[in-house]
Design a protein around this motif. Structure first.
Motif, PDB file in Angstrom:
ATOM      1  N   TYR A  52       0.869  -1.181   0.000  1.00 19.47           N
ATOM      2  CA  TYR A  52       0.000   0.000   0.000  1.00 19.47           C
ATOM      3  C   TYR A  52       0.900   1.224   0.000  1.00 19.47           C
ATOM      4  CZ  TYR A  52       1.290  -0.575   4.880  1.00 19.47           C
ATOM      5  OH  TYR A  52       2.012  -0.766   6.038  1.00 19.47           O
ATOM      6  N   SER A 102      -5.104  -4.518  -4.207  1.00 23.11           N
ATOM      7  CA  SER A 102      -5.830  -4.766  -2.962  1.00 23.11           C
ATOM      8  C   SER A 102      -4.917  -5.441  -1.952  1.00 23.11           C
ATOM      9  CB  SER A 102      -7.070  -5.641  -3.209  1.00 23.11           C
ATOM     10  OG  SER A 102      -6.700  -6.888  -3.772  1.00 23.11           O
ATOM     11  N   THR A 107      -7.495  -2.875   5.506  1.00 22.16           N
ATOM     12  CA  THR A 107      -7.705  -3.180   4.101  1.00 22.16           C
ATOM     13  C   THR A 107      -7.403  -1.948   3.257  1.00 22.16           C
ATOM     14  OG1 THR A 107      -9.295  -4.018   2.461  1.00 22.16           O
ATOM     15  CG2 THR A 107     -10.154  -2.568   4.177  1.00 22.16           C
ATOM     16  N   TYR A 108      -6.957  -2.194   2.024  1.00 22.80           N
ATOM     17  CA  TYR A 108      -6.683  -1.112   1.083  1.00 22.80           C
ATOM     18  C   TYR A 108      -7.037  -1.579  -0.315  1.00 22.80           C
ATOM     19  CZ  TYR A 108      -4.206   2.362  -1.712  1.00 22.80           C
ATOM     20  OH  TYR A 108      -3.906   3.348  -2.623  1.00 22.80           O
ATOM     21  N   SER A 109      -7.725  -0.726  -1.070  1.00 21.61           N
ATOM     22  CA  SER A 109      -8.066  -1.053  -2.461  1.00 21.61           C
ATOM     23  C   SER A 109      -7.885   0.197  -3.320  1.00 21.61           C
ATOM     24  CB  SER A 109      -9.503  -1.569  -2.571  1.00 21.61           C
ATOM     25  OG  SER A 109     -10.428  -0.574  -2.190  1.00 21.61           O
ATOM     26  N   ASP A 110      -7.436  -0.013  -4.547  1.00 23.92           N
ATOM     27  CA  ASP A 110      -7.143   1.104  -5.443  1.00 23.92           C
ATOM     28  C   ASP A 110      -7.279   0.625  -6.887  1.00 23.92           C
ATOM     29  OD1 ASP A 110      -6.381   3.562  -6.364  1.00 23.92           O
ATOM     30  OD2 ASP A 110      -4.336   3.490  -5.601  1.00 23.92           O
ATOM     31  N   ARG A 111      -7.441   1.575  -7.801  1.00 26.75           N
ATOM     32  CA  ARG A 111      -7.444   1.314  -9.244  1.00 26.75           C
ATOM     33  C   ARG A 111      -6.387   2.229  -9.851  1.00 26.75           C
ATOM     34  NH1 ARG A 111      -9.863  -2.009  -7.191  1.00 26.75           N
ATOM     35  NH2 ARG A 111     -11.909  -2.913  -7.673  1.00 26.75           N
ATOM     36  N   LYS A 159      -5.943  -3.348 -10.684  1.00 26.09           N
ATOM     37  CA  LYS A 159      -6.564  -3.441  -9.366  1.00 26.09           C
ATOM     38  C   LYS A 159      -5.502  -3.791  -8.316  1.00 26.09           C
ATOM     39  CE  LYS A 159     -10.961  -5.086 -11.274  1.00 26.09           C
ATOM     40  NZ  LYS A 159     -11.956  -6.199 -11.276  1.00 26.09           N
TER      41      LYS A 159
END
Length: 375
Positions: free
Chosen positions: A169, A257, A234-238, A255
């Motif tokens: 991240y 995650s 948690t971490y999510s990105d595009r 993606k």
């Protein structure tokens, strides 16, 4: 003689008047100064920390320092301004590795800068540049007095220095965070949900976003019993995919995650911690990358001053590649020399597989030391 006497008396009175006026001015200035100083002391808190480090490779070969180098690692100033009973401003400014911009050496950075508005204890809002709320170490990685070892775990916090292509991240983010703490029965909870621009390569992520998607980070901490803290992050990105030739946005997204779970437990003089992270990078083409990491530590404090510790770190930078793992065994001693003043001594043994991009199966050992101050 009489006229001269009268003139002398008049001048003396004038001099006394001027002296009284000047004295009144300085007394008023001193009063204002003391009042302003009292207001500053009441509203402004200045803290900080510094770290001076030493590293020496004990083995003939290996990816470490063979020269035994000193490092003016960092100096941080942490400023908190209580603007009102609900509003505060917080910032951390750091100077790393003997920063001298005229010489082009070291690094100066704003670690974070944000106002925080408290609606209730369970509902606070931050806007600005912030650390990502993830795991144990990301928000305290520069605050060396806050943890026992010389450095934060590489496997979970800096995997790019342990054989991975990139971290799980980003370190920082610019956006909005909603956070707070509350209790349910006897269980205490803390949460932090952050929406930010996310990671990008072709623009400044602290100034603008290069796509419409926003990154989301979240962490939940629970304290079910005294001394035990359990956390989930948690971490999510595009991430925008760029054309290799033109550098333009292809319209495709990768993606990203990551998920972690961690625990910290202390009872009496004994303590332990662990953190496990798994991450996935999934580009628009069929090839994806999965990685995971682990760190665990045991420690025991003697006479409230000496804390020996043992730490193990493990990283698999690509689950589909064999023999690319890395691990580290560390034995250390953290000594409280004086109030908030620490001496850290640490021995590391690093081993890896032949496919590890950082260490290439060259096992080695090293010695690290640090003198750390918090104020």
């Amino acid at each position: 003689m009489r006229k001269k006497g009268i003139f002398f008396i008049i001048n003396e009175r004038r001099s006394k008047g001027k002296l009284l006026l000047i004295s009144s001015f300085f007394l008023a200035f001193a009063g204002l100064h003391n009042s302003a100083q009292a207001q500053i002391e009441e509203k402004v808190r200045i803290n900080g920390y510094s770290s001076f480090e030493y590293e020496y490779r004990l083995s003939d070969e290996g990816n470490s320092d063979p020269n035994g180098s000193f490092d003016a690692d960092l100096f941080d100033i942490v400023l908190n301004v209580d603007i009102s009973s609900r509003l505060r401003f917080a910032t951390d400014i750091t100077w790393e590795h003997g920063t001298a911009t005229e010489e082009g050496i070291g690094n100066a950075a704003v670690e974070y800068a944000f106002p925080e508005y408290t609606i209730r204890n369970w509902l606070k809002v931050r806007v600005g540049k912030m650390f990502l709320p993830f795991g144990i170490y990301n928000e305290i990685h520069t605050a060396k007095p806050a943890f026992l070892a010389v450095k934060e775990p590489l496997s979970t916090n800096k995997p790019d220095k342990f054989g991975a292509d990139e971290r799980f991240y980003p370190r920082w983010a610019t956006g909005i965070s909603v956070l707070g703490n509350f209790s349910v029965n006897t269980i205490n909870f803390e949460y932090n949900v952050q929406v930010s621009n996310g990671y990008q390569e072709n623009t400044n992520p602290f100034e603008e976003d290069d796509n419409t998607q926003k990154a989301i980070a979240a962490r939940l901490l629970m304290q079910p019993i005294p001394g035990l803290k359990v956390g989930f992050s948690t971490y999510s990105d595009r991430i925008t995919e760029l054309d290799d030739t033109t550098g333009e946005d292809t319209g495709e997204r990768t993606k990203l995650s990551s998920f972690s779970t961690h625990a910290e437990y202390s009872v009496g003089d004994f303590g332990l911690e662990f953190e496990y992270i798994t991450g996935k990078t999934d580009p628009s083409d069929p090839t994806d990358l999965k990685k995971d990491a682990f760190e665990g530590m045991l420690y025991y404090t003697l006479k409230d001053r000496f804390t020996p510790y043992f730490r193990y770190e493990y990283l698999d930078p690509d689950k589909d590649v064999e023999d690319d793992t890395a691990n580290m065994l560390s034995f250390g001693l953290n000594t409280l020399v004086d109030k908030n003043y620490f001496l850290k001594l640490q021995y590391n043994r690093i081993s890896s597989g032949e496919a590890n991009a950082r260490f290439n199966a060259v096992d080695f050992s090293e010695f690290q030391a640090a003198v750390v101050l918090g104020f």
